[in-house]
Design a protein around this motif. Structure first.
Motif, PDB file in Angstrom:
ATOM      1  N   GLU A   1       0.835  -1.210   0.000  1.00 21.16           N
ATOM      2  CA  GLU A   1       0.000   0.000   0.000  1.00 21.16           C
ATOM      3  C   GLU A   1       0.860   1.247   0.000  1.00 21.16           C
ATOM      4  OE1 GLU A   1      -3.300   0.604   2.453  1.00 21.16           O
ATOM      5  OE2 GLU A   1      -4.112  -1.421   2.197  1.00 21.16           O
ATOM      6  N   ALA A   2       1.929   1.211   0.757  1.00 19.80           N
ATOM      7  CA  ALA A   2       2.796   2.385   0.845  1.00 19.80           C
ATOM      8  C   ALA A   2       3.429   2.673  -0.517  1.00 19.80           C
ATOM      9  CB  ALA A   2       3.876   2.163   1.899  1.00 19.80           C
ATOM     10  N   GLU A   3       3.778   1.620  -1.223  1.00 17.90           N
ATOM     11  CA  GLU A   3       4.365   1.827  -2.559  1.00 17.90           C
ATOM     12  C   GLU A   3       3.345   2.408  -3.537  1.00 17.90           C
ATOM     13  OE1 GLU A   3       7.944  -1.536  -2.581  1.00 17.90           O
ATOM     14  OE2 GLU A   3       5.905  -2.130  -3.131  1.00 17.90           O
ATOM     15  N   VAL A   4       2.100   1.975  -3.385  1.00 16.85           N
ATOM     16  CA  VAL A   4       1.063   2.541  -4.251  1.00 16.85           C
ATOM     17  C   VAL A   4       0.906   4.026  -3.956  1.00 16.85           C
ATOM     18  CG1 VAL A   4      -1.375   2.486  -4.877  1.00 16.85           C
ATOM     19  CG2 VAL A   4      -0.158   0.340  -4.483  1.00 16.85           C
ATOM     20  N   ARG A   5       0.843   4.359  -2.690  1.00 15.19           N
ATOM     21  CA  ARG A   5       0.708   5.780  -2.324  1.00 15.19           C
ATOM     22  C   ARG A   5       1.888   6.589  -2.856  1.00 15.19           C
ATOM     23  NH1 ARG A   5      -3.487   7.055   1.251  1.00 15.19           N
ATOM     24  NH2 ARG A   5      -4.417   5.218   2.216  1.00 15.19           N
ATOM     25  N   GLU A   6       3.045   6.009  -2.761  1.00 13.09           N
ATOM     26  CA  GLU A   6       4.260   6.655  -3.275  1.00 13.09           C
ATOM     27  C   GLU A   6       4.138   6.874  -4.791  1.00 13.09           C
ATOM     28  OE1 GLU A   6       7.588   8.410  -2.068  1.00 13.09           O
ATOM     29  OE2 GLU A   6       6.532   7.049  -0.684  1.00 13.09           O
ATOM     30  N   ALA A   7       3.638   5.830  -5.465  1.00 14.53           N
ATOM     31  CA  ALA A   7       3.519   5.909  -6.928  1.00 14.53           C
ATOM     32  C   ALA A   7       2.451   6.899  -7.365  1.00 14.53           C
ATOM     33  CB  ALA A   7       3.202   4.528  -7.495  1.00 14.53           C
ATOM     34  N   LEU A   8       1.558   7.249  -6.450  1.00 13.17           N
ATOM     35  CA  LEU A   8       0.511   8.213  -6.777  1.00 13.17           C
ATOM     36  C   LEU A   8       1.002   9.656  -6.624  1.00 13.17           C
ATOM     37  CD1 LEU A   8      -2.547   6.431  -5.100  1.00 13.17           C
ATOM     38  CD2 LEU A   8      -2.334   6.962  -7.540  1.00 13.17           C
ATOM     39  N   GLU A   9       2.275   9.804  -6.360  1.00 18.79           N
ATOM     40  CA  GLU A   9       2.832  11.141  -6.114  1.00 18.79           C
ATOM     41  C   GLU A   9       2.569  12.105  -7.280  1.00 18.79           C
ATOM     42  OE1 GLU A   9       3.852  12.249  -3.400  1.00 18.79           O
ATOM     43  OE2 GLU A   9       4.586  14.196  -4.099  1.00 18.79           O
ATOM     44  N   GLY A  10       2.634  11.596  -8.496  1.00 17.66           N
ATOM     45  CA  GLY A  10       2.443  12.469  -9.656  1.00 17.66           C
ATOM     46  C   GLY A  10       0.992  12.647 -10.061  1.00 17.66           C
ATOM     47  N   VAL A  11       0.096  12.273  -9.162  1.00 14.50           N
ATOM     48  CA  VAL A  11      -1.321  12.254  -9.494  1.00 14.50           C
ATOM     49  C   VAL A  11      -2.091  13.091  -8.481  1.00 14.50           C
ATOM     50  CG1 VAL A  11      -3.310  10.720  -9.314  1.00 14.50           C
ATOM     51  CG2 VAL A  11      -1.309   9.996 -10.628  1.00 14.50           C
ATOM     52  N   ILE A  12      -3.009  13.892  -8.968  1.00 12.03           N
ATOM     53  CA  ILE A  12      -3.903  14.578  -8.039  1.00 12.03           C
ATOM     54  C   ILE A  12      -5.328  14.136  -8.319  1.00 12.03           C
ATOM     55  CG2 ILE A  12      -4.781  16.779  -7.182  1.00 12.03           C
ATOM     56  CD1 ILE A  12      -2.228  18.096  -8.226  1.00 12.03           C
ATOM     57  N   CYS A  13      -5.980  13.646  -7.280  1.00  9.32           N
ATOM     58  CA  CYS A  13      -7.410  13.369  -7.354  1.00  9.32           C
ATOM     59  C   CYS A  13      -8.054  14.219  -6.278  1.00  9.32           C
ATOM     60  CB  CYS A  13      -7.706  11.893  -7.097  1.00  9.32           C
ATOM     61  SG  CYS A  13      -9.476  11.588  -6.964  1.00  9.32           S
ATOM     62  N   ARG A  14      -9.001  15.067  -6.658  1.00  8.38           N
ATOM     63  CA  ARG A  14      -9.605  15.955  -5.677  1.00  8.38           C
ATOM     64  C   ARG A  14     -10.795  15.304  -4.974  1.00  8.38           C
ATOM     65  NH1 ARG A  14      -8.079  19.976  -2.299  1.00  8.38           N
ATOM     66  NH2 ARG A  14      -8.734  22.040  -2.972  1.00  8.38           N
ATOM     67  N   CYS A  15     -11.290  14.198  -5.558  1.00  7.06           N
ATOM     68  CA  CYS A  15     -12.555  13.658  -5.042  1.00  7.06           C
ATOM     69  C   CYS A  15     -12.411  12.557  -3.997  1.00  7.06           C
ATOM     70  CB  CYS A  15     -13.379  13.070  -6.176  1.00  7.06           C
ATOM     71  SG  CYS A  15     -13.923  14.239  -7.411  1.00  7.06           S
ATOM     72  N   THR A  16     -11.498  11.624  -4.228  1.00  9.58           N
ATOM     73  CA  THR A  16     -11.635  10.339  -3.526  1.00  9.58           C
ATOM     74  C   THR A  16     -10.892  10.227  -2.197  1.00  9.58           C
ATOM     75  OG1 THR A  16      -9.708   9.356  -4.574  1.00  9.58           O
ATOM     76  CG2 THR A  16     -11.804   9.139  -5.738  1.00  9.58           C
ATOM     77  N   GLY A  17      -9.978  11.167  -1.938  1.00  7.51           N
ATOM     78  CA  GLY A  17      -9.197  11.019  -0.721  1.00  7.51           C
ATOM     79  C   GLY A  17      -8.213   9.857  -0.814  1.00  7.51           C
ATOM     80  N   TYR A  18      -8.100   9.260  -1.999  1.00  8.61           N
ATOM     81  CA  TYR A  18      -7.080   8.273  -2.370  1.00  8.61           C
ATOM     82  C   TYR A  18      -7.242   6.874  -1.789  1.00  8.61           C
ATOM     83  CZ  TYR A  18      -4.687  12.508  -3.974  1.00  8.61           C
ATOM     84  OH  TYR A  18      -4.379  13.685  -4.580  1.00  8.61           O
ATOM     85  N   GLN A  19      -7.870   6.723  -0.633  1.00 10.40           N
ATOM     86  CA  GLN A  19      -7.901   5.395  -0.006  1.00 10.40           C
ATOM     87  C   GLN A  19      -8.457   4.325  -0.944  1.00 10.40           C
ATOM     88  OE1 GLN A  19      -6.706   4.340   3.058  1.00 10.40           O
ATOM     89  NE2 GLN A  19      -7.106   2.356   2.074  1.00 10.40           N
ATOM     90  N   PHE A  20      -9.586   4.645  -1.569  1.00  8.92           N
ATOM     91  CA  PHE A  20     -10.209   3.648  -2.444  1.00  8.92           C
ATOM     92  C   PHE A  20      -9.407   3.445  -3.725  1.00  8.92           C
ATOM     93  CE2 PHE A  20     -14.738   4.159  -0.478  1.00  8.92           C
ATOM     94  CZ  PHE A  20     -14.366   3.321   0.555  1.00  8.92           C
ATOM     95  N   ILE A  21      -8.610   4.436  -4.100  1.00  8.71           N
ATOM     96  CA  ILE A  21      -7.726   4.245  -5.256  1.00  8.71           C
ATOM     97  C   ILE A  21      -6.657   3.218  -4.876  1.00  8.71           C
ATOM     98  CG2 ILE A  21      -5.943   5.343  -6.690  1.00  8.71           C
ATOM     99  CD1 ILE A  21      -7.647   7.840  -6.776  1.00  8.71           C
ATOM    100  N   VAL A  22      -6.108   3.386  -3.697  1.00  6.47           N
ATOM    101  CA  VAL A  22      -5.104   2.431  -3.220  1.00  6.47           C
ATOM    102  C   VAL A  22      -5.714   1.025  -3.160  1.00  6.47           C
ATOM    103  CG1 VAL A  22      -3.600   1.806  -1.281  1.00  6.47           C
ATOM    104  CG2 VAL A  22      -3.874   4.221  -1.918  1.00  6.47           C
ATOM    105  N   ASP A  23      -6.918   0.934  -2.590  1.00 14.22           N
ATOM    106  CA  ASP A  23      -7.580  -0.374  -2.503  1.00 14.22           C
ATOM    107  C   ASP A  23      -7.777  -0.969  -3.899  1.00 14.22           C
ATOM    108  OD1 ASP A  23      -7.696   0.195   0.165  1.00 14.22           O
ATOM    109  OD2 ASP A  23      -9.875   0.464   0.272  1.00 14.22           O
TER     110      ASP A  23
END
Ligand code: FES
Ligand code: FES
Lengths: 175, 782
Positions: free
Chosen positions: A125-147
């Motif tokens: 999960e931490a690696e996914v969050r790290e990989a999302l560094e170049g991405v901005i999503c204003r809606c989801t708060g990212y948790q469900f993207i990681v899931d």
């Protein structure tokens, strides 16, 4: 008035040729010349990742690249990922796990995460969050993207496993 | 068939969005379409002495260049929509393009319409504007001060509005056992949906019809206002919000660019598209918050509150935006007592014009600011009386038995069970253990902090008569039509206009339960003024509580009509029928049945209807609720601060929300995650900064810090259900709860962590630099 030049690219397995201005951004080429509007534009500064596509298998921000620079390359956009009735595991993951709300950032996030999974098939999960560094999503708060990405990784591992067993093809080889 | 309401149904909207088949405004292409680009002022305050557009007009591929002079008499200024009564309002409407003066950096001065967007941009460089720069002012308190530059000559002191509610005699504070006074700053933030604003306009010279597709949260409001601005009757003006990539309040406001694009299409008789660049979005789309809030909270040594007095000096920007006056007054002022029993309350709001982008609603609009001040004050009060902030909350929370509860500001909180959400949050967090851990870590020199926010917010805008009483120039009821096709498939029309909330799914769930048909047989139609007669849009967490309620009522009416037809066909009285799982059956007579689909067909074919029943199976509801709804909950945030860098790390985030009946827990949780991220964003990173001469320094994603994935832990979410009595679903609203609850939870946690340094308060955003400096000052004993 403006100099124009010819480029030829393979987009989602289809060869495309066009005469364009050399200053045209790849993202505009995809959206406006080829009418592939799945790829979006969210910023002017290469920060948001909405425009991410795969160029020769690598996740690239198409707003940072001129279309002429892509001449001769293979490009995959979200339209080439899967179809409504046959979603790619990453698309399936986003659907299963509610990884999108407005869906505007989504095509770029999907492509960025496909890029990640090509490099790292079983991220933490931490690696996914790290990989999302170049991405901005204003809606989801990212948790469900990681899931969603974790879901996709495990689904893809299952199929890779199945493929490996039935064809004895070592994972990671071949296209 | 399983019950749909309450089930975590996966979204109907997703497959198209996941496969690149969405249709956002910028995806549209019409034959002969031109592209617009706006020339924007580089100065915050300047007189326009002349504009030379000749060169731009001659540039190949340019169809037209307009300045204010060209639009005079054709496009009227865009008015505000919220005339707050008793606010002594000096409303300033926005001209479609700046006329004599520009009042903020980024204000549009001219527009180029050209064959493509690259040419339009090229031509902007060929326009020369002769500006005489004037002194500018960007801070509201400075703008109020004597001798400050005036934006609008007829608005002394730049004071756009002065609004008061409640009055507390000074003795109350003079004689109180405890008074805590604090000045808090709720900084300016930028909504930044990932899709910027965009508009495509098409005009039919034959009949004079104008269609504008645009990024809107409320197409009917936009139709109402643009109709007036453009002089096109509502019957000939169609506004369509196709897929909209997030709104967060910024797409409620009525702007000038969309009107200019509409006019250009009309004048040039060709479709025109404009897509805002992100850089422009920072400058030209409304900002929010920016309020200096001074609070006095009075109470007793035992921790109970007696009175609160609040002064809010709000920065409204250069003009009054659509909801601009309402946010710091009604939305903020009426909520200052929060979730607590505070017998007396007084609020004064100064709304001030400054040389900045106008401010308007942003997720929560006024309620996050109100919640922030009261939740911070509770902690400061607790510190002053030497109690745990948790104990102070418990002492003052409105107890369940007092609902419905009338606050000192006169609001009637519909229903609540505040202790329950707090208990659940404490339990999930393991509060006692956390406090122990904090002590141990402190002994090791580590900085752990625990922050609580027990919030309540006003949402679900309706009833309309209240909207009228508070000066809103429109209604806030909601409309739905449930239309059954001959096949039994159903189209549901709603006047709300979702932009990522998953409404197509949640509303279909409601209808599926009511009609007993599969959710796949239901489609939601929204966002098009030509399909839906009227509606007031999606904002203020009103979609489900008002729009969803209208859907439920319309669906009930469909069932009632279908039942009469079924009774006729089965030759029994309607009372002898029961309806379950989509089947009408005669009570006590097995096998005598008609399915919903059969009735749909016969209603539409109309071969055999009762004499007094009209053909077709369709019903409509115009639901106007009797009150607002008040979701509430308790959020707990745990942070650790890096002593060396000042960086605040979120360790845990616990959210327990009560939004009445939950239609779809999966969507609800998604809303909470997103809302919390935005709230945490405001607390820790986000902030719009102007230079002294009015340049927006945080004008791109490179210098405006948006929340990123790696800064968040997993959000631990739970919910309780206390139905609202004001709508048939019992639903409240969830879109804003996270943004409302999170900023004080985070800031309270950081202040708690900084206790060893004796830091009482810091302004948001709590950047590493700010936190580090605060520690450093104490270390050095400054
Ligand atoms: S549009 Fe390419 S990164 Fe934002
Ligand atoms: S889903 Fe809306 S920005 Fe990501």
């Amino acid at each position: 008035m403006y100099r124009r030049c010819n480029i030829s690219v393979t987009v989602n397995d289809v060869e495309r040729q066009a005469e364009i201005e050399p200053r045209m951004l790849l993202v505009h080429f995809l959206r406006e010349t080829l009418n592939l509007t799945g790829t979006h534009i969210g910023c002017d500064t290469s920060q948001c990742g909405a425009c991410t596509v795969l160029v020769n298998g690598e996740a690239v921000k198409s707003c940072t690249m001129l279309a002429v620079q892509a001449d001769g390359s293979r490009i995959t956009t979200v339209e080439g990922l899967g179809e409504p009735k046959r979603l790619h595991p990453i698309q399936q993951g986003f659907w299963e796990k509610h990884g999108l709300q407005c869906g505007f950032c989504t095509p770029g996030v999907l492509m960025a995460m496909v890029g990640l999974l090509r490099e790292n098939a079983s991220p933490t999960e931490a690696e996914v969050r790290e990989a999302l560094e170049g991405v901005i999503c204003r809606c989801t708060g990212y948790q469900f993207i990681v899931d969603a990405v974790m879901y996709a990784a495990s689904e893809m591992a299952k199929t890779a496993h199945a493929v490996a067993e039935s064809h004895s093809v070592p994972i990671g080889e071949g296209e | 068939m399983a019950k749909m309401i309450g089930a975590p149904v996966k979204r109907k909207e997703d497959t198209r969005l996941l496969t690149g088949n969405g249709m956002f405004t910028d995806d549209m292409k019409l034959p002969g379409m031109l592209h617009a680009a706006f020339l924007r002022s580089p100065f915050a305050h300047a007189r326009i002495k002349g504009i030379d557009t000749d060169k731009a007009k001659q540039h190949p591929g340019v169809a037209a260049v307009f300045t204010a002079a060209d639009l005079f008499g054709k496009v009227r200024p865009v008015p505000t929509m919220w005339y707050v009564p008793g606010a002594d309002l000096k409303a300033k409407d926005r001209s479609p393009l700046a006329t004599e003066k520009v009042l903020y950096a980024g204000e549009a001065v001219a527009v180029v319409i050209a064959e493509d967007r690259y040419i339009a941009r090229d031509a902007l460089d060929l326009i020369s504007v002769d500006y005489e720069e004037l002194p500018s002012v960007t801070h509201q308190e400075k703008a109020l001060a004597e001798g400050a530059p005036l934006l609008h000559e007829d608005v002394p002191q730049n004071l756009a509005l002065l609004w008061k509610a409640g009055e507390i005699p000074d003795e109350v504070f003079a004689q109180a056992e405890v008074v805590v006074k604090q000045r808090l700053y709720n900084q300016r933030v930028i909504p930044n949906p990932m899709e910027t604003r965009a508009a495509v306009a098409q005009y039919n010279p034959g009949g004079g019809e104008l269609t504008i597709w645009c990024t809107s949260q409320n197409p009917h409001i936009h139709r109402m206002i643009y109709s007036d601005v453009l002089g096109v009757p509502e019957s000939k003006l169609r506004i369509v919000a196709p897929d909209v990539g997030g709104g967060f309040g910024a797409k409620i406001a009525t702007y000038t660019e969309e009107a200019v694009v509409g006019h250009a299409a009309r004048e040039l008789k060709r479709p025109v598209k404009w897509v805002e660049e992100r850089r422009e979005h920072f400058l030209a789309t409304t900002h929010a918050r920016d309020e200096v809030i001074e609070v006095e909270l009075a109470g007793n040594k035992d921790g109970t509150f007696t009175a609160i007095r609040v002064k809010n000096t709000a920065n409204l920007g250069a003009y009054l935006s659509t909801f601009g006056a309402g946010c710091p007054t009604i939305d903020f002022g009426l909520m200052v007592t929060g979730a607590y029993q505070i017998p007396q309350a007084e609020v004064v709001t100064y709304g001030v014009y400054t040389n900045t982008t106008p401010t308007d609603a942003y997720r929560g609009a006024g309620k996050p600011e109100a919640t922030f001040q009261i939740e911070r004050m509770v902690d400061l009060f607790a510190r002053k009386v030497g109690m745990d902030p948790l104990e102070v909350r418990k002492k003052n929370l409105i107890p369940t038995e007092l609902f419905p509860y009338t606050t000192a500001m006169g609001l009637l909180y519909d229903s609540g069970h505040y202790e329950l959400t707090l208990e659940k949050a404490l339990e999930t967090a393991g509060y006692e253990a956390l406090r122990k851990e904090q002590e141990e870590l402190r002994a090791q020199g580590r900085l752990l902090g625990i922050g609580i926010s027990t919030y309540v917010e006003l949402c679900g805008f309706g009833p309309s008569k209240v909207a009228g009483a508070i000066g809103f120039q429109g209604g806030v009821w909601e409309n739905s039509t449930v239309r059954v096709h001959p096949s039994g498939k159903v189209s549901v029309y709603t006047g709300t206009s979702p932009h990522g909330q998953g409404t197509a799914t949640s509303f279909s769930q409601i209808v599926a339960d009511k009609l007993g048909i599969p959710i796949e047989d239901i489609e939601l139609v929204h966002g098009d003024t030509q399909s839906i007669s009227m509606g007031w849009g999606t904002y203020g967490s009103r979609a489900t509580a008002v729009g969803g309620a209208a859907v439920a009522i319309a669906a009930d009416r469909v069932v009632a009509k279908a039942k009469r037809i079924a009774a006729h066909e089965l030759e029994v009285a309607a009372e002898d029928l029961e309806f379950a799982e989509g089947v009408f059956s005669v009570k006590g007579v097995p096998g005598r049945t008609k399915t919903f689909q059969e009735i749909a067909r016969s209603a539409n074919f109309a071969w055999n209807l009762p004499d007094d029943v009209e053909p077709s199976l369709e019903a409509q509801s115009f639901f106007d609720p009797t009150n607002f709804v008040y979701p509430f909950g308790a959020h707990i945030c745990v942070v650790e601060i890096d002593k060396d860098t000042g960086e605040v790390m979120l360790k845990r985030y616990i959210a327990v929300d009560d939004v009445g009946r939950v239609i779809n827990p999966l969507l609800a949780e998604g809303q909470v995650h997103g809302g919390v991220a935005q709230g945490v964003g405001q607390a820790l990173w986000e902030g719009a900064v102007y230079s002294d001469n009015g340049q927006l320094l945080s004008g791109t994603f490179m210098d405006y810090a948006m929340p990123k994935a790696r800064f968040f832990p997993k959000i631990e979410w739970q919910y309780t259900e206390t139905p609202s009595p004001v709508n048939p679903l019992g639903a409240k609203g969830i879109g804003e709860t996270g943004t409302t609850a999170a900023p004080p939870a985070v800031v309270n946690a950081v202040m708690d962590a900084l206790q060893p340094f004796g830091v009482e308060d810091l302004d948001m955003p709590l950047t590493p630099e700010k936190v580090w400096k605060a520690m450093q000052d104490r270390r050095e004993g400054v």
